[in-house]
Write a protein that holds these residues in place. Structure first.
Motif, PDB file in Angstrom:
ATOM      1  N   PHE A  53       0.842  -1.196   0.000  1.00  8.38           N
ATOM      2  CA  PHE A  53       0.000   0.000   0.000  1.00  8.38           C
ATOM      3  C   PHE A  53       0.878   1.248   0.000  1.00  8.38           C
ATOM      4  CE2 PHE A  53      -1.895   3.444   2.470  1.00  8.38           C
ATOM      5  CZ  PHE A  53      -3.127   3.600   1.865  1.00  8.38           C
ATOM      6  N   PHE A  54       0.576   2.188  -0.897  1.00  6.81           N
ATOM      7  CA  PHE A  54       1.289   3.459  -0.997  1.00  6.81           C
ATOM      8  C   PHE A  54       0.311   4.614  -0.797  1.00  6.81           C
ATOM      9  CE2 PHE A  54       3.689   0.527  -3.598  1.00  6.81           C
ATOM     10  CZ  PHE A  54       5.019   0.886  -3.429  1.00  6.81           C
ATOM     11  N   LEU A  55       0.690   5.606  -0.001  1.00  9.49           N
ATOM     12  CA  LEU A  55      -0.032   6.862   0.154  1.00  9.49           C
ATOM     13  C   LEU A  55       0.977   7.978  -0.075  1.00  9.49           C
ATOM     14  CD1 LEU A  55      -2.213   8.936   1.098  1.00  9.49           C
ATOM     15  CD2 LEU A  55      -1.558   8.371   3.447  1.00  9.49           C
ATOM     16  N   VAL A  56       0.720   8.852  -1.039  1.00  7.95           N
ATOM     17  CA  VAL A  56       1.635   9.950  -1.330  1.00  7.95           C
ATOM     18  C   VAL A  56       1.283  11.134  -0.436  1.00  7.95           C
ATOM     19  CG1 VAL A  56       2.526  11.503  -3.098  1.00  7.95           C
ATOM     20  CG2 VAL A  56       1.922   9.148  -3.699  1.00  7.95           C
ATOM     21  N   LEU A  57       2.209  11.462   0.460  1.00  4.84           N
ATOM     22  CA  LEU A  57       2.016  12.572   1.386  1.00  4.84           C
ATOM     23  C   LEU A  57       2.406  13.899   0.757  1.00  4.84           C
ATOM     24  CD1 LEU A  57       3.563  10.827   4.521  1.00  4.84           C
ATOM     25  CD2 LEU A  57       1.125  11.142   4.029  1.00  4.84           C
ATOM     26  N   ASP A  58       3.430  13.875  -0.091  1.00  8.24           N
ATOM     27  CA  ASP A  58       3.921  15.083  -0.736  1.00  8.24           C
ATOM     28  C   ASP A  58       4.612  14.683  -2.035  1.00  8.24           C
ATOM     29  OD1 ASP A  58       4.393  17.936  -0.790  1.00  8.24           O
ATOM     30  OD2 ASP A  58       6.496  17.489  -0.379  1.00  8.24           O
ATOM     31  N   THR A  73       2.245   2.277 -16.259  1.00  8.43           N
ATOM     32  CA  THR A  73       2.689   3.101 -15.138  1.00  8.43           C
ATOM     33  C   THR A  73       1.500   3.863 -14.582  1.00  8.43           C
ATOM     34  OG1 THR A  73       4.902   3.357 -16.076  1.00  8.43           O
ATOM     35  CG2 THR A  73       4.229   4.976 -14.418  1.00  8.43           C
ATOM     36  N   VAL A  74       1.336   3.792 -13.258  1.00 13.46           N
ATOM     37  CA  VAL A  74       0.319   4.596 -12.597  1.00 13.46           C
ATOM     38  C   VAL A  74       1.014   5.807 -11.983  1.00 13.46           C
ATOM     39  CG1 VAL A  74      -1.274   2.696 -12.147  1.00 13.46           C
ATOM     40  CG2 VAL A  74       0.449   3.250 -10.460  1.00 13.46           C
ATOM     41  N   VAL A  75       0.346   6.946 -12.028  1.00  9.64           N
ATOM     42  CA  VAL A  75       0.882   8.187 -11.479  1.00  9.64           C
ATOM     43  C   VAL A  75       0.029   8.568 -10.279  1.00  9.64           C
ATOM     44  CG1 VAL A  75       1.380  10.609 -11.934  1.00  9.64           C
ATOM     45  CG2 VAL A  75       1.768   8.898 -13.730  1.00  9.64           C
ATOM     46  N   LEU A  76       0.679   8.769  -9.142  1.00 10.34           N
ATOM     47  CA  LEU A  76      -0.011   9.104  -7.903  1.00 10.34           C
ATOM     48  C   LEU A  76       0.380  10.512  -7.470  1.00 10.34           C
ATOM     49  CD1 LEU A  76       0.546   5.894  -7.909  1.00 10.34           C
ATOM     50  CD2 LEU A  76      -0.089   6.052  -5.527  1.00 10.34           C
ATOM     51  N   PRO A  77      -0.506  11.482  -7.651  1.00 14.12           N
ATOM     52  CA  PRO A  77      -0.229  12.818  -7.121  1.00 14.12           C
ATOM     53  C   PRO A  77      -0.414  12.833  -5.604  1.00 14.12           C
ATOM     54  CG  PRO A  77      -2.358  12.782  -8.216  1.00 14.12           C
ATOM     55  CD  PRO A  77      -1.756  11.422  -8.394  1.00 14.12           C
ATOM     56  N   GLN A  78      -0.018  13.908  -4.976  1.00 10.01           N
ATOM     57  CA  GLN A  78      -0.167  14.071  -3.535  1.00 10.01           C
ATOM     58  C   GLN A  78      -1.590  13.742  -3.102  1.00 10.01           C
ATOM     59  OE1 GLN A  78       1.283  17.800  -2.016  1.00 10.01           O
ATOM     60  NE2 GLN A  78      -0.035  17.704  -0.227  1.00 10.01           N
ATOM     61  N   GLY A  79      -1.704  12.974  -2.031  1.00 12.94           N
ATOM     62  CA  GLY A  79      -3.005  12.606  -1.488  1.00 12.94           C
ATOM     63  C   GLY A  79      -3.591  11.341  -2.080  1.00 12.94           C
ATOM     64  N   SER A  80      -2.909  10.737  -3.058  1.00 13.13           N
ATOM     65  CA  SER A  80      -3.424   9.531  -3.710  1.00 13.13           C
ATOM     66  C   SER A  80      -2.915   8.266  -3.028  1.00 13.13           C
ATOM     67  CB  SER A  80      -2.988   9.495  -5.178  1.00 13.13           C
ATOM     68  OG  SER A  80      -3.556  10.549  -5.887  1.00 13.13           O
ATOM     69  N   VAL A  81      -3.716   7.215  -3.131  1.00  9.20           N
ATOM     70  CA  VAL A  81      -3.325   5.900  -2.622  1.00  9.20           C
ATOM     71  C   VAL A  81      -3.372   4.893  -3.763  1.00  9.20           C
ATOM     72  CG1 VAL A  81      -4.163   6.373  -0.292  1.00  9.20           C
ATOM     73  CG2 VAL A  81      -5.659   5.212  -1.905  1.00  9.20           C
ATOM     74  N   PHE A  82      -2.563   3.858  -3.628  1.00 16.63           N
ATOM     75  CA  PHE A  82      -2.557   2.771  -4.609  1.00 16.63           C
ATOM     76  C   PHE A  82      -2.018   1.530  -3.919  1.00 16.63           C
ATOM     77  CE2 PHE A  82      -0.721   0.252  -8.098  1.00 16.63           C
ATOM     78  CZ  PHE A  82      -1.814   0.193  -8.949  1.00 16.63           C
ATOM     79  N   THR A  83      -2.579   0.382  -4.249  1.00 20.67           N
ATOM     80  CA  THR A  83      -2.099  -0.889  -3.729  1.00 20.67           C
ATOM     81  C   THR A  83      -1.579  -1.733  -4.882  1.00 20.67           C
ATOM     82  OG1 THR A  83      -3.671  -0.826  -1.889  1.00 20.67           O
ATOM     83  CG2 THR A  83      -2.725  -2.968  -2.440  1.00 20.67           C
ATOM     84  N   VAL A  84      -0.328  -2.145  -4.772  1.00 21.28           N
ATOM     85  CA  VAL A  84       0.251  -3.080  -5.737  1.00 21.28           C
ATOM     86  C   VAL A  84      -0.091  -4.486  -5.250  1.00 21.28           C
ATOM     87  CG1 VAL A  84       2.365  -3.973  -6.775  1.00 21.28           C
ATOM     88  CG2 VAL A  84       2.147  -1.513  -6.325  1.00 21.28           C
ATOM     89  N   PRO A  85      -0.808  -5.265  -6.061  1.00 18.76           N
ATOM     90  CA  PRO A  85      -1.164  -6.618  -5.621  1.00 18.76           C
ATOM     91  C   PRO A  85       0.062  -7.529  -5.495  1.00 18.76           C
ATOM     92  CG  PRO A  85      -2.515  -5.918  -7.481  1.00 18.76           C
ATOM     93  CD  PRO A  85      -1.397  -4.926  -7.348  1.00 18.76           C
ATOM     94  N   ARG A  86      -0.020  -8.457  -4.574  1.00 15.13           N
ATOM     95  CA  ARG A  86       1.057  -9.440  -4.414  1.00 15.13           C
ATOM     96  C   ARG A  86       1.319 -10.128  -5.755  1.00 15.13           C
ATOM     97  NH1 ARG A  86      -1.595 -12.641   0.091  1.00 15.13           N
ATOM     98  NH2 ARG A  86      -2.671 -10.669   0.221  1.00 15.13           N
ATOM     99  N   GLY A  87       2.579 -10.446  -5.988  1.00 20.78           N
ATOM    100  CA  GLY A  87       2.942 -11.167  -7.202  1.00 20.78           C
ATOM    101  C   GLY A  87       3.135 -10.311  -8.437  1.00 20.78           C
ATOM    102  N   ILE A  88       2.970  -8.984  -8.315  1.00 17.01           N
ATOM    103  CA  ILE A  88       3.140  -8.084  -9.456  1.00 17.01           C
ATOM    104  C   ILE A  88       4.482  -7.357  -9.324  1.00 17.01           C
ATOM    105  CG2 ILE A  88       2.269  -6.019 -10.646  1.00 17.01           C
ATOM    106  CD1 ILE A  88       0.508  -8.455 -11.100  1.00 17.01           C
TER     107      ILE A  88
END
Length: 131
Positions: A53-58, A73-88
């Motif tokens: 799990f990733f949360l971009v603070l800044d 490629t996913v781009v996460l601006p400040q305040g965004s969250v993203f989860t990379v699934p296991r095995g990826i």
């Protein structure tokens, strides 16, 4: 390591300068809550048995992914969250720098179970205690 007092994430992040070297700010059950500063490229790696799990603070974080349908490629601006699934397989990068929060099982190695060669700027760790 459950904290009895609130933790200010800005102060936690100000307490260290090393890039790609997460600090454990607290634990939730069997999970670490880690913060880290990142800049430039990390390495391709995979966690076989856990999501990440990733949360971009800044700043802004890019995560390249090698998925069954192909690479993207996913781009996460400040305040965004993203989860990379296991095995990826994935490769985080921050072209202009970022500060992120990670949520992972305690003891999870930052470079995953399989990875590219580890360059000097990458700290292969299970997280460091916050000082």
């Amino acid at each position: 390591m459950v904290n009895s007092e609130p933790i200010a994430l800005d102060k936690a992040l100000a307490s260290f300068d090393v890039l790609w070297s997460p600090r454990i700010v607290t634990r939730v059950n069997d999970y670490d809550v880690r913060v880290t500063k990142v800049d430039g490229d990390y390495i391709w790696h995979v966690h076989d048995n856990t999501d990440e799990f990733f949360l971009v603070l800044d700043g802004e974080l890019h995560i390249a992914l090698r998925e069954p349908a192909g690479e993207r490629t996913v781009v996460l601006p400040q305040g965004s969250v993203f989860t990379v699934p296991r095995g990826i397989y994935h490769k985080p990068s921050a072209p202009s720098g970022a500060q992120i929060l990670l949520f992972e099982p305690t003891g999870t190695l930052t470079v995953g179970d399989s990875h590219d060669e580890i360059p000097d700027h990458v700290d292969a760790t299970i997280g460091h205690a916050l000082q």
